[in-house]
Motif scaffolding. Structure first.
Motif, mmCIF file in Angstrom:
data_model
loop_
_atom_site.group_PDB
_atom_site.id
_atom_site.type_symbol
_atom_site.label_atom_id
_atom_site.label_comp_id
_atom_site.label_asym_id
_atom_site.label_seq_id
_atom_site.Cartn_x
_atom_site.Cartn_y
_atom_site.Cartn_z
ATOM 1 N N LEU A 147 8.976 -2.029 5.979
ATOM 2 C CA LEU A 147 8.197 -3.151 5.274
ATOM 3 C C LEU A 147 7.062 -3.619 3.721
ATOM 4 O O LEU A 147 7.444 -4.615 3.845
ATOM 5 C CB LEU A 147 6.907 -3.032 6.403
ATOM 6 N N ILE A 153 5.323 5.284 5.050
ATOM 7 C CA ILE A 153 5.961 5.761 6.632
ATOM 8 C C ILE A 153 6.815 4.532 6.828
ATOM 9 O O ILE A 153 7.969 4.753 7.915
ATOM 10 C CB ILE A 153 4.738 5.350 7.064
ATOM 11 N N THR A 154 6.322 3.652 6.325
ATOM 12 C CA THR A 154 7.454 1.945 6.442
ATOM 13 C C THR A 154 8.178 1.060 5.396
ATOM 14 O O THR A 154 7.891 0.309 5.134
ATOM 15 C CB THR A 154 7.043 1.080 7.544
ATOM 16 N N ALA A 206 -10.379 -5.872 7.614
ATOM 17 C CA ALA A 206 -9.701 -5.068 6.700
ATOM 18 C C ALA A 206 -9.482 -5.777 5.613
ATOM 19 O O ALA A 206 -9.132 -4.537 4.583
ATOM 20 C CB ALA A 206 -8.989 -3.942 7.601
ATOM 21 N N GLN A 207 -8.948 -7.101 5.656
ATOM 22 C CA GLN A 207 -8.244 -7.320 5.121
ATOM 23 C C GLN A 207 -8.716 -8.253 3.806
ATOM 24 O O GLN A 207 -8.187 -9.019 2.942
ATOM 25 C CB GLN A 207 -6.692 -7.529 4.845
ATOM 26 N N PRO A 243 0.900 -0.938 0.547
ATOM 27 C CA PRO A 243 0.209 0.230 -0.204
ATOM 28 C C PRO A 243 0.846 1.753 -0.106
ATOM 29 O O PRO A 243 2.020 1.498 0.285
ATOM 30 C CB PRO A 243 -0.798 -0.248 1.643
ATOM 31 N N VAL A 246 -1.720 5.677 11.637
ATOM 32 C CA VAL A 246 -0.306 5.827 11.989
ATOM 33 C C VAL A 246 -0.443 7.460 10.670
ATOM 34 O O VAL A 246 -0.228 8.587 11.178
ATOM 35 C CB VAL A 246 0.546 5.163 11.719
ATOM 36 N N VAL A 253 -0.433 -3.483 8.565
ATOM 37 C CA VAL A 253 -1.389 -2.712 7.400
ATOM 38 C C VAL A 253 -2.961 -2.020 8.222
ATOM 39 O O VAL A 253 -2.498 -0.949 7.535
ATOM 40 C CB VAL A 253 -1.829 -4.076 6.022
ATOM 41 N N SER A 254 -3.595 -2.452 8.986
ATOM 42 C CA SER A 254 -4.352 -2.025 9.800
ATOM 43 C C SER A 254 -3.901 -0.954 10.123
ATOM 44 O O SER A 254 -4.296 0.363 10.301
ATOM 45 C CB SER A 254 -5.151 -2.704 10.023
ATOM 46 N N LEU A 303 -1.183 1.143 10.235
ATOM 47 C CA LEU A 303 -0.286 2.051 9.419
ATOM 48 C C LEU A 303 -1.861 2.804 8.582
ATOM 49 O O LEU A 303 -1.315 4.352 8.349
ATOM 50 C CB LEU A 303 -0.075 1.362 8.146
ATOM 51 N N ASN A 304 -3.188 2.544 8.691
ATOM 52 C CA ASN A 304 -3.752 3.856 8.080
ATOM 53 C C ASN A 304 -3.769 4.465 9.059
ATOM 54 O O ASN A 304 -4.106 6.000 9.147
ATOM 55 C CB ASN A 304 -5.499 2.764 8.200
ATOM 56 N N ASN A 344 0.525 4.095 1.617
ATOM 57 C CA ASN A 344 1.040 4.602 2.969
ATOM 58 C C ASN A 344 2.223 3.207 3.357
ATOM 59 O O ASN A 344 2.989 4.260 4.387
ATOM 60 C CB ASN A 344 0.120 4.663 4.039
ATOM 61 N N MET A 345 1.981 1.826 3.759
ATOM 62 C CA MET A 345 3.170 1.802 3.706
ATOM 63 C C MET A 345 4.582 2.112 3.000
ATOM 64 O O MET A 345 5.520 2.001 3.535
ATOM 65 C CB MET A 345 3.015 -0.173 3.508
#
Lengths: 249, 249, 249
Positions: free
Chosen positions: A24, A20-21, A62-63, A14, C104, C98-99, C101-102, A16-17
């Motif tokens: 990961l 931010i990370t 959510a996944q 994703p 964060v 993953v959850s 991060l949304n 945002n991954m």
């Protein structure tokens, strides 16, 4: 094995991954999807079944939509997805199945999958042959609750496990994934033996636990592999001729 | 015991469950609500208490509103629901209680239940008689953390367990359900013994675990029943005269 | 120790907790925030790290935003938060990360924290010195799945644990909190020993478990403290001179 740089293909992580990370995101691209998901020890379709079962079993709604779409692309049939949702109702509780159904409904609707088409088929299907009832090695449970023993026998073993929506081998894979993801090791020991009887190969079971490490965590996978090693080792001692063509590695 | 066809009465299964997983809808109507919920070994009110505690303890917020309404219809008082939410804060962590409160607030508001009415009563209530402090069988924990032992004694046993919002027997039922649903078997062993001391019958405890099988999964119920059988058996050996009028079955 | 009345300072409990479960609001103000969070055995910054790790590890997204803001105020750096989210991906499964991060992403955006600033730094950083590989005490796991052993060695121990986004001591604290919150006691036994080697003090580990009692429940904390007592006791027998300056209490 795991290059620090992103590879040429686009990232599946994703946004945002990635932002931010980034570490990961690298593991996601290079280890999880660039290595583990590609390993031939388990087909993409089976990996989807394991992933979906773990997500439902641990309530990770959510996944779920993303992996349902992936699973359909990987060859899972809608009826198998229905079976995959029903099984964890018994093995992890109704709420997980009820919550999952809301996501399944949306994904099916988006993909124009109409449940009416398979309900007819299902009602016409004959049940699968009788599953061997659970070995009566738990007299204590029948003593403290005859009703629970009856429900296990009549509803789980003589009905749920004979439903035609999942092949016995797939039902075992789903149940193994659900119980391993929840850390139910006593149940898992029984389900691994049942899975072998239902046609799962040792290497498939071990690979399912590697896969689960990424969806339920390293400790759950470690405990499951420790257990599997013990069971496989016992089986080898009991019948050294079995599984000769199959290399666990 | 479990007819494949739907019965005459209308289904309580959600519409999407009926459409997508008709088998699961059948189990819901014919086994869960058509058999288990109707068994006299545990009242509907107690079944609601067990169900709600399991939902809060495992963070299943999505199913909470429906079961809160059902619980109120089944005779649970709003103050008991407040107590049922407070207890898992300690036994499963604050976040579960905080999340549950958002749903409780909505349900109470919809039903015009005003918490102001019972806050006054609660502040006027005297505390319940002293609960027997937890047996000091864990010198290791006091050694590694005297503060934890102090909190257990002062906050849990001398305060939480003496609150008047739940009768001791109900508080035990809530705690047993929460710890069983989370697989905390060491704690559960203690809580089953405490529950017996607080007036729960063996048959009620065993029935609570059958009920929990449907809300937290078969493996958690199996582990709890295995444990209960061991505890009941030990008790019988120690005092064979007890529970004569009560049949565990 | 825990006055029944609210103190003079304003309550930190949510409004609906004050209204519906005033007892729980009292415990929140007087025990959790009025006592436990203030104890000097663990800094507020470390308590935030433990709390956040437990929330991510158990999938409690609803409480995450509040505690992320608190953690930043308590001195956690954004890069440390990124590390804190990455670590549970491996130890509790990708979905939790993953959850998280949304949430964060939203908190960082609200506070004008731009991840671009630290990504450059991270890519320039050299890795931390080699972490001692996990002791090869699990030949069974390597036998049943050489690939899992390889992933553990190459990805976890030679890569994840050497990332510069978390100091080894903090990474151990995060991992200990995540595994304790999920009840993974076998893994926890290893992680406590690793944490001691990475510089965590015994009193800090014990205090982390007290803190976790409020975020993952009393049974998980009890099991962790029981385990810690055994490990600390073994260590004392092995090297009675260690930790002389440090009082566990």
């Amino acid at each position: 094995m795991m290059p620090a740089e992103a590879k040429d293909r686009p990232s599946v992580a994703p946004k945002n991954m990635q932002a931010i990370t980034s570490g990961l995101a690298g593991y996601t691209d290079n280890v999880l999807f660039g290595d583990v998901w590609l390993r031939p020890e388990l087909t993409p379709r089976d990996r989807s079944l394991v992933t979906l079962s773990a997500l439902v079993a641990t309530g990770k709604s959510a996944q779920l939509a993303g992996h349902l779409n992936r699973g359909l692309v990987n060859g899972l049939k809608p009826t198998e997805i229905a079976g995959m949702v029903t099984q964890p109702a018994f093995y992890t509780g109704w709420p997980n199945a009820v919550s999952a159904l809301n996501i399944v409904e949306q994904v099916f609707s988006d993909r124009k999958i109409d449940p009416a088409t398979w309900r007819l088929t299902a009602s016409q299907s004959s049940k699968l042959p009788n599953q061997e009832p659970r070995q009566a090695d738990e007299p204590g449970i029948a003593r403290v609750s005859p009703k629970f023993a009856e429900l296990s026998d009549q509803v789980l073993y003589k009905d749920l496990w004979q439903r035609p929506d999942l092949a016995p081998r797939d039902r075992s894979l789903v149940t193994i994934a659900a119980t391993a993801a929840n850390g139910d090791v006593n149940e898992l020991a029984y389900q691994v033996q049942r899975g072998l009887a239902n046609g799962l190969k040792r290497a498939e079971i071990a690979e399912a636990f590697i896969h689960l490490a990424f969806y339920a965590g390293w400790p759950k996978a470690t405990a499951a592999l420790r257990l599997a090693d013990g069971i496989f080792h016992q089986e080898e001692l009991a019948s050294p001729e079995t599984d000769k063509r199959e290399d666990v590695h």
